[in-house]
Scaffold this active site. Structure first.
Site, mmCIF file in Angstrom:
data_model
loop_
_atom_site.group_PDB
_atom_site.id
_atom_site.type_symbol
_atom_site.label_atom_id
_atom_site.label_comp_id
_atom_site.label_asym_id
_atom_site.label_seq_id
_atom_site.Cartn_x
_atom_site.Cartn_y
_atom_site.Cartn_z
ATOM 1 N N ASN A 145 -10.751 0.120 -0.521
ATOM 2 C CA ASN A 145 -11.811 -0.227 0.419
ATOM 3 C C ASN A 145 -11.495 0.133 1.859
ATOM 4 O O ASN A 145 -12.376 0.185 2.706
ATOM 5 C CB ASN A 145 -12.099 -1.732 0.339
ATOM 6 C CG ASN A 145 -10.850 -2.563 0.603
ATOM 7 O OD1 ASN A 145 -9.862 -2.412 -0.120
ATOM 8 N ND2 ASN A 145 -10.872 -3.407 1.604
ATOM 9 N N TYR A 146 -10.212 0.379 2.169
ATOM 10 C CA TYR A 146 -9.771 0.389 3.550
ATOM 11 C C TYR A 146 -9.245 1.742 3.974
ATOM 12 O O TYR A 146 -8.672 2.471 3.166
ATOM 13 C CB TYR A 146 -8.644 -0.632 3.702
ATOM 14 C CG TYR A 146 -8.798 -1.553 4.882
ATOM 15 C CD1 TYR A 146 -9.903 -2.380 5.010
ATOM 16 C CD2 TYR A 146 -7.831 -1.581 5.879
ATOM 17 C CE1 TYR A 146 -10.038 -3.221 6.100
ATOM 18 C CE2 TYR A 146 -7.958 -2.423 6.967
ATOM 19 C CZ TYR A 146 -9.069 -3.254 7.076
ATOM 20 O OH TYR A 146 -9.174 -4.077 8.148
ATOM 21 N N ASP B 58 0.819 -1.209 0.000
ATOM 22 C CA ASP B 58 0.000 0.000 0.000
ATOM 23 C C ASP B 58 0.857 1.264 0.000
ATOM 24 O O ASP B 58 0.448 2.294 -0.537
ATOM 25 C CB ASP B 58 -0.928 0.019 1.219
ATOM 26 C CG ASP B 58 -2.047 -1.003 1.073
ATOM 27 O OD1 ASP B 58 -2.213 -1.549 -0.031
ATOM 28 O OD2 ASP B 58 -2.749 -1.253 2.064
ATOM 29 N N ASN C 142 1.134 4.009 -3.218
ATOM 30 C CA ASN C 142 1.544 5.381 -2.900
ATOM 31 C C ASN C 142 0.604 6.000 -1.869
ATOM 32 O O ASN C 142 -0.137 6.938 -2.155
ATOM 33 C CB ASN C 142 1.596 6.226 -4.179
ATOM 34 C CG ASN C 142 2.537 7.401 -4.010
ATOM 35 O OD1 ASN C 142 3.056 7.641 -2.920
ATOM 36 N ND2 ASN C 142 2.749 8.129 -5.091
ATOM 37 N N VAL D 134 -7.175 3.604 1.164
ATOM 38 C CA VAL D 134 -6.601 2.764 0.119
ATOM 39 C C VAL D 134 -7.725 1.874 -0.405
ATOM 40 O O VAL D 134 -7.991 0.809 0.139
ATOM 41 C CB VAL D 134 -5.433 1.925 0.675
ATOM 42 C CG1 VAL D 134 -4.749 1.160 -0.452
ATOM 43 C CG2 VAL D 134 -4.428 2.805 1.396
HETATM 44 CU CU CU Z 1 -8.012 -6.489 7.569
#
Ligand code: CU
Length: 350
Positions: free
Chosen positions: A86-87, A3, A8, A84
């Site tokens: 979905n997260y 990531d 980046n 990033v």
């Molecule tokens: Cu996780």
């Protein structure tokens, strides 16, 4: 996916908004970065700095006098949040009044999910509903590069383990034993809970009250390593994630644990595992300490449909860096209008 190196992550920093991501007196900093063509690009209010109350720092109730002294802890919080895909990863440095430093990653956002036949349950993840959705088990690995200067540039690293002496008639004795890590190869280490292991970064030329080297200790919390096998492609590319501690002699070109250009890298050319093959001396040198930690994410139902934040991180604590508790001169945090400070009916200290 890396990531940081491939996605980046800095360019995915959110523009933070008052009252949502940070509270109270806030100083924002813009993030200056580059787009894919190398043009400068500003992310407004990308970094937030503010202070938070942090419960008690120290306290003692004198049962003979019937009095109590309490000082509250505050932490200076410096943070940014990157999305990033979905997260969300929210990165926090916490600077405490007693000289401790905490680094936290708060993981939140939306799980990356996969499909299975309705009614089936894969062993490689958590079934999330009865319509064929599951969340695969996975890991989030982090590595933090720390260019230590403990009271000067020449530092050493000790591994400190609990040891039980042989002459131990009541079976109750145990001690903390320092072992000097002398070369880069000798300093490729894993955490060990059974030995209550930590690492101590010290300056042997700077002595404290009791003639010991001033030091900070790295408390290896969330000290996981890569679950994928050594022969896997991911493991070859992310060899930094196979151990928790790495120490290198400072080299300004060695900046990222997986190497300078991780995109499509095989892991055969660059990164911590390549540099440390030189096995340089790390005793009384300008050192860089690299700590690998992370989250072994066994997905649960409660992580869906949006995941409550999970804290992942570690502490740096002064260990003989000061000659005594450095917060003795803290003023009492109570104010005259505060019920904690009423001199007549003080239920906090009477
Ligand atoms: Cu996780």
């Amino acid at each position: 996916a890396f990531d940081s190196g491939e996605y980046n992550i800095g360019n995915m920093a959110n523009s933070l908004t008052l009252g949502c991501d940070c509270l109270g007196e806030i100083k924002y900093f813009d993030g200056i970065t580059t787009d894919s063509h190398g043009n400068p690009w500003t992310i407004e209010n990308a970094i937030c700095m503010h202070e938070e109350d942090d419960s008690i720092l120290w306290k003692h109730f004198d049962f003979r006098e019937g009095t109590a002294e309490t000082r509250r802890s505050r932490k200076l919080v410096i943070s940014f949040i990157a999305t990033v895909a979905n997260y969300e990863y929210a990165f926090y440095w916490h600077l405490f009044l007693d000289g401790s430093i905490e680094f936290l990653v708060k993981a939140t956002g939306i799980l990356s999910t996969a499909a299975q036949k309705p009614g089936e349950k894969t062993p490689y993840g958590q079934t999330l509903n009865n319509d064929g959705l599951y969340g695969p088990i996975h890991q989030h690995m982090f590595n933090v590069r720390m260019d230590f200067e403990i009271d000067g540039p020449k530092n050493v690293v000790y591994e400190v383990d609990m040891e039980i002496p042989e002459n131990n008639p009541t079976h109750t004795a145990f001690k903390a034993v320092d072992r000097l890590l002398e070369t880069e190869q000798a300093a490729i280490r894993k955490a060990d809970h059974d030995k209550h292991r930590f690492w101590k970064i010290a300056n042997r030329d700077s002595r404290n009250l009791v003639d010991e080297p001033v030091a900070y200790r790295l408390i290896p919390t969330n000290a996981i390593t890569l679950a994928a096998g050594d022969e896997s492609f991911v493991s070859k590319r992310a060899q930094f994630a196979r151990n928790n501690l790495w120490v290198t002699a400072y080299d300004r070109t060695e900046r990222f644990a997986a190497g300078e250009f991780p995109n499509q890298a095989t892991g055969a050319d660059d990164g911590l595992h390549i540099w440390t093959q030189a096995d340089r001396n790390i005793v009384d040198e300008d050192l860089v300490v690299w700590y690998t930690f992370g989250m072994h994410h066994v997905v649960r139902l409660e992580d869906w449909p949006v995941m409550p934040r999970q804290n992942i991180g570690f502490m740096l604590e002064p260990h003989g860096f000061f000659n005594q508790n450095p917060t003795l001169n803290l003023p009492s945090s109570a104010t005259p209008s505060d019920h904690c400070n009423s001199t007549t009916t003080n239920h906090c200290s009477s």
